[in-house]
Each structure stands twice: as structure tokens, then as C-alpha cells.
Design a protein around this motif. Structure first.
Motif: not given
Length: 455
Positions: A33-54
Motif C-alpha cells: 500500500g501507499f506505493c505509486d505505480a505507473g502505466a507500462p508501455a508493454v508487458v512481456v512474459l518470456p519463456r527463455t533466457t534468449e528472449q530475456v536478452q532480446h
């Protein structure tokens, strides 16, 4: 925005990208609580290390901030989105890659749920001790990011003591491997421990080598009732001073007990001011419990009730696990503090917290990992009442100040995030903050990883 999405699409499958505003909003914050949050441009749900690197290479090229996330069960705002960021949710990277009883390790991806790992290693006669109260839903990656603890820490320690090695994607997309999978190893700086508790501000953990222990005997517990929190804390000091090693030593105050009973009809004794739960997983837990029961009685316990079997023990522990959830039902909102003090000052911490509650005319329930001195004062308030909300925030800050005055720390296991970053500066001092910022600069020179958190 379009350029960001197009670049991400070149290295990610369509199902890994979420750009619908309503769905993205559900990824915007954790449970603080009491913590501001912004609006993301996109949410990414990777499945591999290579996707995280990208993702990280794209973020670096476009100078786009990235907020790594686990299951968002955190209580400090560390996983809250910032405006225009990439929310990088690691929950789909949920494979247990290896369990070795010989080497006593597990190798996992960050999205593995704590309870899933615990049950998997138990099937091979092993034990992964860290057990946050949210263990049925929180992820190993999130546990590493916040250096989380749990009920067993009094004997087995916190998450940091079980992370042997990591694979981490750095801000520029490079893959760093730290640590080891051997029982011993002192080669170079301990970068592994540096990432534990860094709240996603230094890199993105994509694999972890975790230490395991042989499965201990099933634990037995007891409940000791006290007419004051001070007496219960005195019992804690006596237990630790005599050299006992309980697998669990937890405290619940009267407010917490009543909240748990109201929510779950647990039948806990509401007439007591404090309930101390102790458990042992030793070779002879009944003997250990008897010795601890005598110490509780000497400290003023009005009643000591050992569990008769494992089922009764588990019922007591379940009551403690429900504490934070139950306190959330007392009022429309809560602020959950996480102040850890030396055990010798535990009584003063609870006494001071009660005085703060009275001063601000608020309900503040306290549950605690008493064996560690780690208290969780929970401020209950009506979030639609501006005056009560103001008093809640003031009481929260006063509790943290009390903890520091008693030689403690502003967080024992929940992390800093947004909620406590001003207090982190007070605890560390100017030189400490300068050095920590220097570490951040070395790993993330553009300041893209989880900006606005910690300091």
C-alpha cells in the motif's frame, strides 16, 4: 511506442507480449500500500533466457526502463511499474531443471513457485528451507530479488544463504554467470550475494542454483499463552540464551489472534495478550518442547500446550501463516511493516509499537518471527478516511524509527522498493548510499533496471 513493440516482436512470440491497457493494469503493482505505480508501455512474459536478452537489448537501444517481476506478492512496491516501462514478468520461466541429492542442489528458473520446489525436492528426500508466508504463490525469482525469509529462519536462515549461483541477464543483454554449484568456492568477489536482495535493479535472474538440505524429521510444536507481550519476549530471550535451536519461534499478539479466529475459526485463545509458537524438527522434539515449555512457564506463561501430533502442529503453524491475511480483514487497508531488531530488544519493540498505536488511535496487530527479532506490525486503517490514512502513514514511519533506535533495520525480509527508500538512506548513511549507487552504476549505467526503487 510502436517502435518498441515492433522491435520486441522480432524476437518474441505473439503470446509473450501484452499491450491491452486493462490487462497491463493488472501487472502494474505488487501488494504494497501507499506505493505509486505507473502505466507500462508493454508487458512481456518470456519463456527463455534468449528472449530475456532480446528484451534487454531492445530496452537499451531505445533507453526504455524495465521492471522485472515475479508473482507480485511483494510488500514494498519493488515490482511496481513505472510510466512507459517494459514490465518483464518471469512467471512463465517456471521449470525445475535439476534436483541432485548427491550435490544437494536444485537448479531452477525464476518463475518456479516456492511451494512447488519444496514439494519436488521433498519427493527426493531433500529440503529447501526458505518458506515465506506467501510460499504457495511467490516465486523463487521474487524470493531472490527481495532476499525473503520465512517462519524457519530462526534455525535455517534466509534465502540468501541458499543461493549458490545465478545466471543473470544484464541491462545491455549480456549473460552473466555467478557463483558455483559446488559445496565450497571463494573465487573472486561474491557477485551472487550482491544480486540477492537487489530487487531487480542490477540484472534479471534467469536461473538459480540453490542449496538443499536433507529432509529433517517432522516437527512438533507447542503454543504458550502469555498475559503480556513483554513476558512472551522474555521467554524468547530465555530460549535463545539457553542454546535451543527451534525450527520455528513465532509470536502473535491479541489483535492478530482475534483476526485469525474471525477469518478462519481456528479456536485460538482470545483472552491471551500474546501467543508464542515454538517447534522443533530434532531427533527428540518432545523433549525439546518440554524444555522450552519450562522456560515459557518461568517467563510467566499462563498456559503451555504441546501439540499431540503432526496434524495439531500443522494447525498451529497454519494459524500463524494466516496472520497477515487475517489482519487485512480488520479494516479496508493495511500497511505491513517489517522491522527487525536484536532479540534482546524485541520486548521494547513491541511495547513501543503498542504505544504508537495508542498515540494515533489505530489498530496495529503484530505477528513476528520472534526467534529472529523480525516483527511485522500491521497498521489497519480505513483508506477512504484521509485523516486515518494520514495517521496510518505517520505510525508506519514511527515504527521504523523505533526499530532503528533499538539497533535494528528497516526491513528483515520484505525489501525496500518504493515504500522504504527514504528510510534506507537513513539507515545506510551518506557514504553507504554513495557506495550502493556506485554498484548500481557499474551494472546498469543507463539506469534502466527498476528505476525509482531502493534509492
Amino acid at each position: 511506442m510502436n517502435d518498441l513493440l515492433e522491435r520486441l516482436r522480432t524476437g518474441l512470440p505473439p503470446e509473450a507480449l501484452i499491450s491491452d491497457p486493462d490487462i497491463m493494469d493488472s501487472y502494474a503493482r505488487d501488494m504494497a500500500g501507499f506505493c505509486d505505480a505507473g502505466a507500462p508501455a508493454v508487458v512481456v512474459l518470456p519463456r527463455t533466457t534468449e528472449q530475456v536478452q532480446h528484451v534487454m537489448r531492445t530496452a537499451t537501444a531505445l533507453r526504455t526502463p524495465v521492471v522485472p517481476q515475479g508473482a507480485r506478492t511483494g510488500l514494498s512496491g519493488a515490482a511496481n511499474a513505472s510510466d512507459g516501462c517494459i514490465v518483464l514478468s518471469l512467471v512463465k520461466m517456471d521449470r525445475i531443471l535439476e534436483i541432485s541429492a548427491v550435490d544437494r542442489i536444485a537448479v531452477v528458473e525464476p518463475g518456479v513457485v516456492n511451494a512447488v520446489l519444496s514439494r519436488a525436492v521433498a519427493g527426493q528426500g531433500m529440503y529447501y528451507p526458505p518458506d515465506p508466508s506467501s510460499w504457495e504463490t511467490c516465486t523463487i525469482g521474487g524470493n531472490i530479488g527481495t532476499a525473503s525469509g520465512g517462519l524457519c529462519c530462526v534455525k535455517y536462515g534466509v534465502t540468501a544463504e541458499y543461493v549458490l549461483g545465478l545466471d543473470v541477464v544484464l541491462a545491455d543483454g549480456r549473460l552473466l554467470t555467478t557463483g558455483r554449484r559446488t559445496a565450497k568456492g571463494v573465487a573472486g568477489y561474491d557477485l551472487t550475494r550482491l544480486f540477492v536482495g537487489s530487487e531487480g535493479s542490477l540484472g534479471v535472474v534467469v536461473k538459480a542454483v540453490l542449496a538443499l538440505k536433507p529432509a529433517p524429521p517432522r516437527q512438533l510444536a507447542l503454543a504458550a499463552e502469555f498475559s503480556s507481550a513483554a513476558a512472551a519476549c522474555d521467554a524468547v530471550c530465555r530460549i535463545m540464551e539457553r542454546g535451543h535451536t527451534p525450527s520455528l519461534l513465532e509470536l502473535m499478539d491479541r489483535t492478530t489472534i482475534r483476526a485469525v479466529n474471525a477469518m478462519a475459526q481456528m479456536g485460538l485463545p482470545e483472552t491471551t495478550e500474546a501467543l508464542l509458537l515454538a517447534a522443533f524438527d530434532s531427533a527428540d522434539p518432545a523433549a525439546d518442547l518440554a524444555a522450552v515449555g519450562e522456560l515459557c512457564a518461568a517467563a510467566g506463561a499462563t498456559e503451555v500446550v504441546p501439540a499431540e501430533d503432526e496434524a495439531e502442529s500443522e494447525l498451529l503453524l497454519q494459524a500463524r501463516r494466516l496472520s497477515l491475511t487475517a489482519l487485512e480483514t480488520v479494516k479496508s487497508a493495511t500497511m505491513i511493516d517489517d522491522v527487525c531488531v536484536p532479540r534482546s530488544n524485541l520486548g521494547a519493540m513491541l511495547e513501543g509499537t503498542a504505544a504508537i498505536a495508542e498515540k494515533h488511535d489505530l489498530t496495529i496487530g503484530v505477528c513476528a518471527h520472534a526467534g529472529d527479532g523480525n516483527t511485522h506490525p500491521v497498521v489497519c486503517f480505513d483508506h477512504e478516511d484521509p485523516e486515518e490514512s494520514r495517521r496510518a502513514r505517520e505510525s508506519f514511519d514511527e515504527i521504523m524509527a523505533l526499530g532503528l533506535d533499538l539497533g535494528g533495520t528497516i526491513t528483515g525480509e520484505h525489501g525496500v522498493g518504493v515504500l522504504k527508500k527514504e528510510w534506507l538512506a537513513r539507515e545506510l548513511g551518506p557514504v553507504g548510499v554513495e557506495m550502493q549507487r556506485g554498484v548500481k552504476l557499474a551494472f546498469d549505467p543507463l539506469g534502466l533496471l527498476n528505476p525509482g526503487k531502493l534509492f
